[in-house]
Enzyme design. Structure first.
Site, PDB file in Angstrom:
ATOM      1  N   GLU A   1     -20.241 102.015  26.626  1.00 21.01           N
ATOM      2  CA  GLU A   1     -21.290 101.017  26.419  1.00 21.01           C
ATOM      3  C   GLU A   1     -22.296 100.989  27.565  1.00 21.01           C
ATOM      4  O   GLU A   1     -23.496 100.880  27.336  1.00 21.01           O
ATOM      5  CB  GLU A   1     -20.638  99.634  26.255  1.00 21.01           C
ATOM      6  CG  GLU A   1     -21.645  98.502  26.171  1.00 21.01           C
ATOM      7  CD  GLU A   1     -21.001  97.136  25.988  1.00 21.01           C
ATOM      8  OE1 GLU A   1     -19.757  97.038  25.889  1.00 21.01           O
ATOM      9  OE2 GLU A   1     -21.751  96.142  25.936  1.00 21.01           O
TER      10      GLU A   1
ATOM     11  N   ASP B   1     -18.182  93.262  33.422  1.00 18.73           N
ATOM     12  CA  ASP B   1     -18.079  93.832  32.084  1.00 18.73           C
ATOM     13  C   ASP B   1     -18.202  95.357  32.076  1.00 18.73           C
ATOM     14  O   ASP B   1     -19.262  95.876  31.726  1.00 18.73           O
ATOM     15  CB  ASP B   1     -19.157  93.222  31.181  1.00 18.73           C
ATOM     16  CG  ASP B   1     -18.865  93.436  29.708  1.00 18.73           C
ATOM     17  OD1 ASP B   1     -17.792  93.980  29.398  1.00 18.73           O
ATOM     18  OD2 ASP B   1     -19.708  93.055  28.878  1.00 18.73           O
TER      19      ASP B   1
ATOM     20  N   GLU C   1     -18.110  84.214  24.501  1.00 21.86           N
ATOM     21  CA  GLU C   1     -19.319  84.701  23.829  1.00 21.86           C
ATOM     22  C   GLU C   1     -19.432  84.168  22.403  1.00 21.86           C
ATOM     23  O   GLU C   1     -19.693  84.917  21.462  1.00 21.86           O
ATOM     24  CB  GLU C   1     -19.350  86.232  23.839  1.00 21.86           C
ATOM     25  CG  GLU C   1     -19.373  86.807  25.246  1.00 21.86           C
ATOM     26  CD  GLU C   1     -19.557  88.307  25.311  1.00 21.86           C
ATOM     27  OE1 GLU C   1     -19.078  89.007  24.398  1.00 21.86           O
ATOM     28  OE2 GLU C   1     -20.170  88.779  26.286  1.00 21.86           O
TER      29      GLU C   1
END
Ligand code: GCU
Length: 716
Positions: free
Chosen positions: A409, A381, A307
């Site tokens: 998240e 993820d 990323e």
């Protein structure tokens, strides 16, 4: 006026008492209400003898005194030597007198360095209880375990507990930035007050250490994986040192994230190429500098070439080159490198779920001894549900460290009540079949499947400076449960929930039983109202708050939800079987076979591995469309049940926490409906089918849901 003042003070006092309850986590040490239980304790323990005098021993004694006084309502006598009977004797192996040693000598062979023994013994015909281990931190673990027995009202009459952690590195990963924002943090700002450190030691640091040690956590990575090189400058290291000094007596090591390009950014070098001598030397010198300040510094956690983070590939090198270069720098001091395998590339058109395995598996056996590869629980993820990561079991010559995400998240932030140990347990108990049946993920990471020198588990922290630490009172259970499973990855999440509820709220069965049930079903509820039947990554972009299955215009294809659900007129789901991306081939043959056909694939993972027509028949006879819709509705119903359960608890707990959770559940209910309605309206465009009976009709249009914006969403 007087009465107004009274009201003011009353409100202030009750507020701070409530705030304290929130703050005290699972270490409430509430007064024991059952008189028989209290009597047993008072008869069994009359005094404490502490044999050590290290900082850690002092903490053990203080914790016992404090816990006992609060729970029993009377002070425990502190004795300087063993006199009479019914003493609690605490001290490490070397501090024990030879007659005590003799009674438990063989037990020391059965515990590891960090393990403890809690044992009722007869000493010169007098009953005593000993809490011991090979060092003072192990004794402290034993003290916390003993206090938990009391907190949960267990008998302490005939104790014989031997327990050692099954995993060596049990660490929290704080995604904390130096400006005190927390990436994916939903509980306020970072605990680390860099401006006031090193001179100001916030009581929070001490209470943070207490909480961690009470559940067996022994390491903390202070900084975000998206790292800032400044943390490695003397200005910051001085502050890190102050934190390490606070944590040391609690047996907690400090780690930092290392930005791979630090030699350029703060070292003035032209390159960060791991094969460049000047670069390798720079890291060696940096390690020396850190260890001079912090002799027990744990090491570095590294996110490289992932990323947009810099890494060895920027110089034509690979992960092994990068990790081994850093490993050499910390090896002389006993440090470790936790190298993350969370990689996927914008230059790789392959299924994102396959990329980490494709890149890392060939490196098996190539890393230095002090490198441990940190792998997320699933290949995408931290979704509400993912099948276990195919790397587990596939790199037998490399220590693999589990990375769980405690911060929510993708599971409703700190507003949704989701008991994560249920998820953690599901992953840990998954069978990789890498050495035949029974080769669970837990056995991979604790080194029992293929022996490893290093073993580890990391949890991305959900802690911030909110009064209650984690934003949601029940998110404390996720921190707690992570620690307990890090200590013993075979523990049952239901037992953990039971302990946590008793330590945090109440021992009243009328409270514990229904609330435990509520916790246990909460994980399935969130899967149902967000991503049932194996759907994944359909949240809104950037902040990840709420649904966004329609998002399809992001620059990288694998950032778009449409990439993952592939809904069209023909059906829905990602074909990762042989007819698709063949991601199933990354698993052992038995697992591959199971996932590869829709008939044998567990329905909880169906759309993760298969693209199926809307009319596909599920095991219960429903069409896929109807089944999917009903799951969304079930999720909403489950939240409603959670609300009903919670509403029955008012009389058992403090009003403040009752109200907090009640309000949060109301938000969760609203948001569960939002997820259901937005997803069903969106997918319904493709299925072109009616909603089956029993499902509430959306009250808003798809356009409305698409138009929502959340400038206030935290953690971004
Ligand atoms: C997710 C998360 C990022 C984080 C990344 C990581 O993509 O959204 O904020 O940096 O995981 O684990 O590195």
């Amino acid at each position: 006026m007087t009465s107004l003042r009274f009201v003011f003070w009353f409100l202030l006092i009750s507020f701070s008492a409530a705030a304290q309850k929130d703050y005290k986590l699972w270490l409430q040490y509430d007064k024991i209400l059952n008189p028989q239980v209290a009597q047993e304790y008072n008869l069994t323990v009359k005094g404490v003898v502490s044999l050590g005098n290290s900082e850690t021993s002092k903490i053990s004694l203080k914790e016992l005194e404090n816990g006992w006084t609060n729970m029993l309502g009377n002070k425990i006598e502190i004795k300087s030597k063993i006199e009479g009977e019914n003493n609690l004797i605490i001290g490490s192996q070397s501090s024990l007198s030879s007659d005590i040693q003799k009674t438990i000598l063989s037990d020391f062979d059965k515990i590891s360095n960090e393990g403890f023994i809690i044992k009722s013994i007869l000493l010169k015909n007098k009953k005593q209880i000993v809490i011991t281990g090979k060092n003072d931190v192990a004794v402290l673990y034993g003290v916390y375990r003993f206090l938990r027995l009391v907190q949960t009202n267990k008998s302490i009459k005939n104790l014989s507990i031997l327990d050692s952690p099954k995993i060596n590195l049990r660490v929290l990963n704080h995604w904390d930035n130096l400006d005190r924002t927390v990436e994916r943090g939903y509980a306020g700002f970072s605990l680390w007050n860099w401006q006031k450190l090193p001179d100001f030691i916030d009581q929070r640091y001490i209470d943070y250490a207490r909480a961690n040690t009470s559940i067996g956590i022994n390491g903390t990575v202070l900084t975000n994986v998206n790292a800032n090189a400044l943390i490695l400058t003397p200005q910051y290291l001085e502050k890190v040192e102050a934190l390490a000094n606070v944590f040391r007596p609690y047996g907690i090591k400090v780690y930092l994230t290392a930005r791979f390009s630090a030699p350029i950014e703060i070292g003035g070098l032209k390159t960060a190429d791991p094969k460049d001598n000047a670069v390798a030397n720079w890291w060696k010198e940096k390690a020396k500098e850190i260890y001079k300040r912090i002799p027990d510094f744990g090491g570095f956690l590294v996110k490289a070439n992932s990323e947009g983070q810099p890494g060895p590939q920027n110089y034509g090198r690979d992960h092994v080159d990068g990790a081994n270069m850093l490993a050499d720098a910390v090896a002389p001091f006993g440090g470790v490198i936790m190298w993350r395998a969370f990689v996927y590339s914008e230059h790789d058109a392959n299924d994102r779920a396959k990329q980490a395995y494709a890149e890392f598996q060939p490196y098996d056996g190539k890393f230095k001894d002090n490198v441990i590869v940190q792998v997320k629980n699933g290949a995408i993820d931290f979704q509400p549900r993912e099948p276990f990561h195919p790397l587990f079991g596939a790199m037998p010559k490399t220590p693999l460290m589990m990375e769980f995400q405690i911060t929510q998240e993708y599971l409703g932030f700190s507003t949704h009540l989701v008991y994560l140990p249920k998820l953690f347990q599901e992953v840990l108990a998954s069978d990789t079949y890498q050495k035949g049946k029974g080769a669970t993920v837990a056995k991979v990471i604790d080194g029992s499947l293929s022996p490893q020198k290093l073993t580890g588990i990391a949890g991305v922290s959900n802690i911030g400076n909110d009064i209650n630490w984690t934003g949601h009172p029940f998110a404390q259970a996720n921190w707690y449960g992570f620690g307990r499973l890090a200590w013993d990855p075979y523990l049952d999440s239901e037992i953990i929930a039971d302990e946590w509820l008793r330590g945090t709220f109440s021992n009243n069965e009328n409270f514990v039983k229904p609330v435990k049930q509520m916790m246990m079903q909460s994980r399935e509820a969130v899967v149902n109202y967000m991503t049932p039947l194996g759907l994944h990554h359909i949240m809104d972009t950037g902040h990840h708050y709420g649904p966004g299955p329609w998002v399809s215009d992001l620059s990288r294809p694998e950032w778009n939800p449409t990439y993952y659900h592939k809904a069209d007129k023909n059906g829905i789901g990602f074909d990762r079987s042989k007819t698709g991306t063949n991601a199933t081939a990354q698993y052992a043959p038995q697992v591959e076979k199971m996932f590869d056909t829709s008939e044998t694939c567990p329905e909880i993972d169906l759309l993760w591995f298969h693209h199926l027509s809307w009319d596909y028949k599920l095991k219960n006879g429903q069409t896929l469309w109807n089944g999917l819709v009903l799951k969304y509705q079930e999720g909403v119903n489950q939240v409603q049940e959670m609300q009903n359960t919670w509403n029955t608890t008012e009389k058992y707990i403090d009003n403040e926490r009752f109200k907090e959770v009640q309000m949060l559940l109301e938000i969760q209910y609203k948001e569960a409906k939002w997820w259901r309605d937005a997803c069903l309206l969106y997918f319904g465009q493709y299925s072109c089918k009616e909603l089956p009976a029993g499902v509430e009709k959306p009250t808003q249009s798809l356009e409305y849901f698409k138009s929502l914006k959340f400038p206030f969403a935290p953690g971004n």
